[in-house]
Every structure is written in structure tokens, then in C-alpha cells.
Design an enzyme around this catalytic site. Structure first.
Site, PDB file in Angstrom:
ATOM      1  N   HIS A  62      -6.625  -7.239  -0.081  1.00 36.19           N
ATOM      2  CA  HIS A  62      -6.442  -5.825  -0.524  1.00 36.19           C
ATOM      3  C   HIS A  62      -5.598  -5.666  -1.742  1.00 36.19           C
ATOM      4  O   HIS A  62      -4.552  -6.202  -1.991  1.00 36.19           O
ATOM      5  CB  HIS A  62      -5.897  -4.989   0.547  1.00 36.19           C
ATOM      6  CG  HIS A  62      -6.631  -5.588   1.880  1.00 36.19           C
ATOM      7  ND1 HIS A  62      -5.960  -6.181   3.108  1.00 36.19           N
ATOM      8  CD2 HIS A  62      -7.768  -4.877   2.464  1.00 36.19           C
ATOM      9  CE1 HIS A  62      -6.785  -6.262   3.932  1.00 36.19           C
ATOM     10  NE2 HIS A  62      -7.887  -5.668   3.739  1.00 36.19           N
ATOM     11  N   HIS A  69       0.898  -1.260  -0.151  1.00 33.15           N
ATOM     12  CA  HIS A  69      -0.127   0.056  -0.163  1.00 33.15           C
ATOM     13  C   HIS A  69       0.710   1.280  -0.255  1.00 33.15           C
ATOM     14  O   HIS A  69       0.181   2.447  -0.104  1.00 33.15           O
ATOM     15  CB  HIS A  69      -1.006   0.030   1.063  1.00 33.15           C
ATOM     16  CG  HIS A  69      -1.948  -1.167   1.232  1.00 33.15           C
ATOM     17  ND1 HIS A  69      -2.861  -1.234   0.114  1.00 33.15           N
ATOM     18  CD2 HIS A  69      -2.444  -1.877   2.178  1.00 33.15           C
ATOM     19  CE1 HIS A  69      -3.622  -2.425   0.437  1.00 33.15           C
ATOM     20  NE2 HIS A  69      -3.353  -2.722   1.722  1.00 33.15           N
ATOM     21  N   ASP A 106      -2.893 -10.493  -2.293  1.00 29.34           N
ATOM     22  CA  ASP A 106      -3.301 -10.105  -0.700  1.00 29.34           C
ATOM     23  C   ASP A 106      -4.968  -9.923  -1.044  1.00 29.34           C
ATOM     24  O   ASP A 106      -5.420  -9.851  -2.139  1.00 29.34           O
ATOM     25  CB  ASP A 106      -2.564  -8.926  -0.657  1.00 29.34           C
ATOM     26  CG  ASP A 106      -2.843  -8.571   0.933  1.00 29.34           C
ATOM     27  OD1 ASP A 106      -1.988  -8.781   1.804  1.00 29.34           O
ATOM     28  OD2 ASP A 106      -3.945  -7.817   1.179  1.00 29.34           O
ATOM     29  N   ASP A 144      -4.297 -12.672   3.781  1.00 31.05           N
ATOM     30  CA  ASP A 144      -5.630 -12.224   4.627  1.00 31.05           C
ATOM     31  C   ASP A 144      -6.559 -12.792   3.650  1.00 31.05           C
ATOM     32  O   ASP A 144      -7.778 -12.448   4.049  1.00 31.05           O
ATOM     33  CB  ASP A 144      -5.545 -10.994   4.889  1.00 31.05           C
ATOM     34  CG  ASP A 144      -4.771 -10.052   3.910  1.00 31.05           C
ATOM     35  OD1 ASP A 144      -4.502 -10.601   2.540  1.00 31.05           O
ATOM     36  OD2 ASP A 144      -4.515  -8.694   4.024  1.00 31.05           O
TER      37      ASP A 144
END
Length: 314
Positions: free
Chosen positions: A172, A133, A170, A251
Site C-alpha cells: 500500500h 498511513h 509495502d 504484504d
């Protein structure tokens, strides 16, 4: 698989500094994540089959290939003498954060060097803070330096590779990685991610070198395996990367409360095998994988073992 006749091992990178960075006892991105991984590596018997390395610190010039110099200097100036310095509502620095981030990026660089040199077949970097990120000019979402973008640019600039692939699994979207690497024709980035979901990016108007595959909450292994086979692999084979980098977030596991997907350890092993096949066809087997998310400690540790055991062909 072809190209693995000689005994060249899988590297495992970490550093004690990565456990000293913490953002409060409430925070899911905790030092206990690395302890859980280490414990499961030992319990599974996998640890003894890996080549273990302490991650060096990354030089600032390598970080500057992915980040604005003014941002790097701002981070250096923002290290608190005690307590915490908030970067965004869920990302903070403590006195050890910058050092941890330098070692995390340094693991990515050193692993890239050793894999390209043929000292290692591939490598996994159990480091934190994570990176995908982190944007060109700002920290975000638990991340300070974009480790995978730094490693990809290092392979291109320092080693003269012409094409590298970045894989992100991931839960995200790796918005920082996409921002840094968009429209760089030397890079192909492929990913899946839960959508709509934090950071609410990636689903609209990606650059030509981005293959983003948004999936709805509740998606499990069958959905992900199909998109890997029918969307990722054709693009990767057409691109023919000379090295593969993985943003390995765990995740999307069904036990992880920070996402709502349904993967299990066998799915991570499957994705890893398929990427290894691409690497063997085009990249001399060269893969460097970097830890991103994964916050249920048991699921994280089991998934990392499945991923690394596959990398090590055990």
C-alpha cells in the site's frame, strides 16, 4: 561491502506493549504478527545473532516533529477505559493502543540514535501499530503515529543530518509519510505500491522529493527488482543520503491476501542488499527499518527473517 571491518551488530527492537494493542479478534493487524516473527527468528537461529532492545517510549516533542499537537492531544484524550474507540472503519484504539504507539515510535528514535552513534550497524524494529498511513493530523489505515517520518525528522533535527532517504516497499502507498515529508528537500522518499489500491493515492502529482512507482496487481519479483535497479538506485545515488529509513511492509508477498502482488522472501533479501549498497556508498551503512504491513503470519515471519538476515550479513 566497504565500511564493515569492525564487528558492529544489527539491532532488533520490540516491546511487550506492542502486543497489548489489538483491534478485535477479526482484525488482520493482530498481536500474533509479532509472535510469528519472534518464533521464526528463534527457529531460524537468527535471534542469537542480533542485539535485542526493549523499545523506550517516544517523547511527545519528537512525535510533534511529524504530527499536529492538537492531534496528539486528541489521541491522548481518546484512550478508552475499556473496549474500543473507533478512529476509522478499520482502525480502533483499545486501552493499550497509545502506549503501544509510543513504544513503536520510541523504537524508531532509539534505533536511530544507536545507529548514528555507531553502536549498531543497522536495526529492525518489530513494532506495532504500524505507521506509514498516519497523516499529520489524523490516524488512518491501522496507523496512529508515523514512525518512519518521526525517525527521519529526528535524524535531521536532533542529529543534524542534511539528507535522509525513506524507502517504502509495502503493498500500500505510504500516503501519510508522503504527506508529512512532501517538499522537504532534506528527504528523498522512494516507493513502489500496488495501484489502483488502498489508499488510492501516490500516482498523481507527487512532490519533487517523491519517487512513487505504482505497479499493477500481479506484479512479481522480476518487475520489482527492475524498478529498484533502474529507478530507485539512480535517484538514491544522486541524492546521496546520509541515512536510510525503511518502511518494511511485507504484504506484497504472494501469500498475503491483503494485496495482490507476487513477491517472495528472496525478493525482500534482494531489495535489502541493494539498499545496503547505497547505504555503504553514502551513509556509512546506516539503516533503520520499521515494520509496516504483512498479514499472512507465515509469509510475514519468513520475509522478516530474510530481510533481517540480510541486514545482519548472515
Amino acid at each position: 561491502m566497504a565500511g564493515r571491518e569492525t564487528m558492529v551488530h544489527t539491532g532488533f527492537y520490540t516491546h511487550g506493549a506492542c502486543a497489548a494493542h489489538e483491534m478485535g479478534s477479526w482484525h488482520p493487524e493482530s498481536p500474533e504478527r509479532l509472535a510469528a516473527i519472534q518464533d521464526q527468528l528463534i527457529a531460524s537461529g537468527l535471534a542469537q545473532h542480533l542485539e535485542h532492545y526493549d523499545a523506550p517510549q517516544a517523547p511527545f516533542e519528537a512525535i510533534a516533529r511529524a504530527h499536529d499537537l492538537a492531534y496528539i492531544e486528541k489521541l491522548r484524550a481518546s484512550v478508552p477505559h475499556q473496549g474500543y474507540w473507533p478512529v476509522d472503519p478499520d482502525t480502533t484504539m483499545n486501552v493499550h493502543t497509545l502506549r503501544a504507539a509510543l513504544h513503536a515510535a520510541g523504537a524508531a528514535i532509539d534505533a536511530t540514535d544507536r545507529v548514528i552513534a555507531g553502536e549498531l550497524a543497522n536495526a529492525f524494529c518489530a513494532v506495532r501499530p504500524p505507521g506509514h498511513h498516519a497523516r499529520h493530523k489524523s490516524a488512518m489505515g491501522f496507523c496512529f503515529f508515523n514512525n518512519v517520518a518521526i525517525a527521519a525528522r529526528h535524524a535531521l533535527v536532533a542529529h543534524g543530518l542534511e539528507r535522509v532517504a525513506v524507502i517504502d516497499f509495502d503493498v500500500h502507498h505510504g500516503n501519510g509519510t508522503e504527506e508529512i515529508l512532501s517538499n522537504d528537500e532534506r528527504v528523498l522518499m522512494v516507493s513502489f505500491f500496488q495501484h489502483p489500491f488502498y489508499p488510492y493515492t501516490g500516482a498523481e502529482n507527487p512532490a519533487p522529493n517523491m519517487l512513487n512507482v505504482p505497479v499493477p496487481a500481479g506484479s512479481g519479483g522480476e518487475v520489482v527488482r527492475e524498478l529498484v535497479d533502474t529507478q530507485w538506485l539512480p535517484r538514491l545515488d544522486a541524492f546521496a543520503p546520509q541515512m536510510i529509513f525503511i518502511s518494511a511492509g511485507f504484504d506484497a508477498h504472494r501469500e498475503d491476501d491483503l494485496g495482490q502482488m507476487g513477491l517472495v522472501e528472496a525478493d525482500y533479501a534482494y531489495i535489502t542488499r541493494r539498499l545496503m549498497e547505497v547505504a555503504d556508498r553514502h551513509a556509512k551503512g546506516r539503516i533503520v527499518s520499521l515494520l509496516e504491513g504483512g498479514y499472512n503470519l507465515s509469509a510475514l515471519a519468513r520475509s522478516v527473517v530474510a530481510h533481517v538476515k540480510t541486514l545482519a550479513q548472515l
